[in-house]
Scaffold this motif. Structure first.
Motif, short mmCIF file in Angstrom:
data_model
loop_
_atom_site.label_atom_id
_atom_site.label_comp_id
_atom_site.label_asym_id
_atom_site.label_seq_id
_atom_site.Cartn_x
_atom_site.Cartn_y
_atom_site.Cartn_z
N LEU A 194 11.85 18.54 34.40
CA LEU A 194 12.31 17.73 34.65
C LEU A 194 12.75 17.49 36.13
CD1 LEU A 194 15.15 19.63 31.70
CD2 LEU A 194 13.64 17.95 31.42
N ALA A 195 13.44 16.14 36.47
CA ALA A 195 14.29 15.76 37.05
C ALA A 195 15.04 14.83 37.74
CB ALA A 195 13.03 15.03 38.43
N THR A 196 16.00 15.56 37.80
CA THR A 196 17.39 14.19 38.26
C THR A 196 17.39 13.22 38.77
OG1 THR A 196 18.38 15.12 39.89
CG2 THR A 196 19.05 16.84 38.14
N GLY A 197 18.10 11.90 38.64
CA GLY A 197 18.65 10.69 39.60
C GLY A 197 19.98 9.93 38.89
N SER A 198 20.39 9.14 39.96
CA SER A 198 20.78 8.47 39.63
C SER A 198 20.81 6.95 39.72
CB SER A 198 21.88 8.74 40.60
OG SER A 198 21.51 8.09 42.56
N ASP A 199 22.13 6.30 39.10
CA ASP A 199 21.50 5.09 39.42
C ASP A 199 22.95 4.17 39.96
OD1 ASP A 199 20.87 2.37 37.86
OD2 ASP A 199 19.05 3.45 36.55
N LEU A 234 18.36 25.15 28.78
CA LEU A 234 17.32 24.98 29.33
C LEU A 234 16.75 26.72 30.18
CD1 LEU A 234 18.21 20.98 30.76
CD2 LEU A 234 16.80 21.27 28.34
N GLU A 235 16.33 27.63 29.18
CA GLU A 235 16.13 28.51 30.20
C GLU A 235 15.34 28.07 30.50
OE1 GLU A 235 17.61 31.14 31.78
OE2 GLU A 235 18.59 31.42 29.96
N GLY A 236 14.84 28.55 32.12
CA GLY A 236 13.50 29.06 32.18
C GLY A 236 12.61 27.40 33.34
N ILE A 237 12.71 26.57 32.62
CA ILE A 237 12.70 24.83 32.62
C ILE A 237 13.17 24.63 34.04
CG2 ILE A 237 12.89 22.83 31.91
CD1 ILE A 237 11.81 24.45 29.43
N THR A 238 12.00 23.97 34.65
CA THR A 238 11.52 24.07 36.29
C THR A 238 12.40 22.09 36.53
OG1 THR A 238 9.47 22.98 35.65
CG2 THR A 238 9.25 25.18 36.41
N CYS A 239 13.38 22.43 36.97
CA CYS A 239 13.48 20.64 37.21
C CYS A 239 13.92 20.16 38.89
CB CYS A 239 15.36 20.85 36.97
SG CYS A 239 16.34 19.59 37.03
N ALA A 240 13.23 19.34 39.10
CA ALA A 240 13.35 18.88 40.55
C ALA A 240 14.75 18.40 40.59
CB ALA A 240 12.51 17.82 41.04
N LEU A 241 14.95 18.70 41.90
CA LEU A 241 16.76 17.97 42.64
C LEU A 241 16.46 16.62 43.34
CD1 LEU A 241 18.88 20.80 42.65
CD2 LEU A 241 18.77 19.31 40.63
#
Length: 480
Positions: free
Chosen positions: A171-176, A73-80
């Protein structure tokens, strides 16, 4: 001379770049920041920004590409999500009571993602202590839906959903724990995956009912993201061996799919039934045998909610939050109401024992009505209704679905059974939009740990449907 970064992305140089973009990481990063500057004032999806750090990470990623050392995932933006973090980040859990909580370590999922090359530039909003399926709090205000600012983004990973739908991140992380990945995915027109227990490392309390999962705008991005975060980590002994999901699958020809429009639990709006029903028919057109069923789980939403809360408050989550129970005056109304319930109730070991027995009966009924009848997959709407107001507070307000009162806690969520039965992988896919332009999600549920089958169905469905986030099907920030 510009280096060739990766195979050409179908969204090259567009707003909707993917996790396999051909642009330089710094260019991708600048696009996401531009979207933030233009739209976060409307949707309020972000708690903290890390732009200087992200700029340096993007430059490092470009150097890796040029050296031929790019990571997945090199250089891909990801929100936490305001839960995942690098060392030095502030995690408020949506509450003023934790406004100064700075983490001195990087959580293990974030560490995996950093090792895969992501650029972490944003942290995103959550409801207070992640307690409801909407995203607003006294501390951070109301997070609004880019498709229509009047409506919610869901929760508790609502800021991640809004940031993705608004193009602020790739991309963005989540939890469930009750639907907190799938609800924002459905409300915001995204792909979201609730992995089965143990597939992804998590620091959440009650991990047997909760977990970390990915949100993305496209199916392929969801696969790449899930592959990056899955697998064992140093301090999570219950995590399963790494599973790598493929990007391409056989179609659904010959699969037997059961379709339940409501799980026998909630009233479902006419809009949702039409869109989700059409999505189920599309799977039939693709070669699956789709049968509508009247699912009877042997419980009501009231009973499910009661058992859900008993188990959660009697366990580690209740213990972790109990120390804050004397500070309800500083909380959002819904959080204060839940803490008051915790203080006046006596949950303990007997409640846990009752929950375990109830859960086994629930699973037995599901098996007997779906898997033992020869169905391979169960599909159902993710939401009962997409038109929940952005500032809806279940402790203060009521909500009706086509004139029928919704459940006071779960409102429009058809997600909670699959956290109680947390060995089931569940993907929420965008099924279409209502007459008012709001997205509708479809849950794809398989037998325990049959992840590839869930992804196979989601892949076939994506190939046969018109994608969102393209010209003419992009959020326009209207207010109805």
């Amino acid at each position: 001379m510009r280096a060739r970064i990766s195979p050409t992305c179908p969204h090259r140089a567009s707003w909707n770049c993917s996790a396999r973009a051909s642009c330089l990481p710094s260019t991708c990063w600048k696009r996401r920041i531009s979207q933030y500057e233009h739209h976060n004032g409307l949707v309020n999806a972000v708690t903290f920004t890390h732009f200087d750090k992200a700029r340096a990470e993007a430059r490092e990623s470009e150097d890796r590409w040029r050296r031929g050392e790019a990571r997945p995932l090199e250089g891909i933006t990801c929100a936490l999500k305001d839960e995942h973090h690098e060392a030095g980040m502030t995690i408020t859990s949506g509450s003023a009571l934790l406004a100064d909580q700075v983490k001195d370590y990087t959580d293990e999922v974030t560490a995996l993602l950093k090792d895969a090359g992501v650029v972490t530039h944003l942290q995103t909003t959550v409801p207070e202590f992640y307690l409801i399926g909407l995203t607003h709090s006294v501390h951070w205000g109301v997070t609004r839906n880019p498709w229509n600012l009047s409506f919610t983004v869901g929760g508790s990973s609502g800021g991640s959903g809004a940031a993705l739908a608004a193009g602020m991140t790739t991309l963005a992380t989540g939890s469930d724990m009750g639907g907190s990945v799938r609800l924002p995915s459905a409300f915001c027109g995204l792909y979201g995956f609730k992995p089965p227990y143990g597939r992804v490392s998590t620091e959440l309390p009650l991990e047997q009912y909760a977990g970390t999962g990915p949100l993305a705008r496209t199916f392929a991005d969801l696969v790449r993201f899930q592959n990056a975060m899955a697998g064992p980590t140093t301090y999570a002994p219950m995590t399963l061996p790494k599973q790598t999901l493929p990007l391409d699958y056989d179609g659904v020809n010959g699969l037997r799919i059961a379709y339940s429009p409501d799980l026998g639990l909630l009233p479902v709006s006419v809009d949702t039934r039409e869109v989700a029903g059409a999505a189920a028919l599309r799977l039939q057109e693709l070669g699956a045998e789709v049968t509508g069923i009247e699912l009877d789980l042997g419980t009501s939403m009231d009973d499910l909610a009661d058992m859900f809360f008993r188990a959660f408050w009697a366990g580690s989550m209740g213990g972790a939050l109990e120390q804050l129970s004397d500070h309800t005056e500083a909380m959002s109304p819904y959080a204060a109401a839940i803490f008051d319930m915790l203080k006046t109730s006596r949950y303990g070991g007997a409640d846990n024992a009752a929950f375990e027995l109830w859960m086994r009966r629930l699973y037995t009924r599901l098996v007997d009505q779906v898997w033992n009848r020869g169905y391979d997959v169960l599909v159902t709407p993710t939401l009962a209704d997409s038109h929940v107001p952005a500032d809806f507070d279940p402790s203060l307000h009521s909500f009706s679905i086509d004139g029928v009162p919704a459940h006071p806690q779960f409102t429009a969520a058809l997600t909670a059974p699959w956290n109680i039965l947390n060995s089931h992988p569940v993907i929420s896919v965008p099924a279409g939009r209502t007459g008012r332009g709001m997205p509708v999600g479809l849950q794809i549920i398989t037998a325990p740990y049959a992840d590839e089958l869930a992804f196979r169905v989601a892949h076939a469905y994506e190939l046969a449907t018109e994608p969102l986030f393209t010209a003419g099907a992009r959020p326009d920030y209207r207010s109805a």
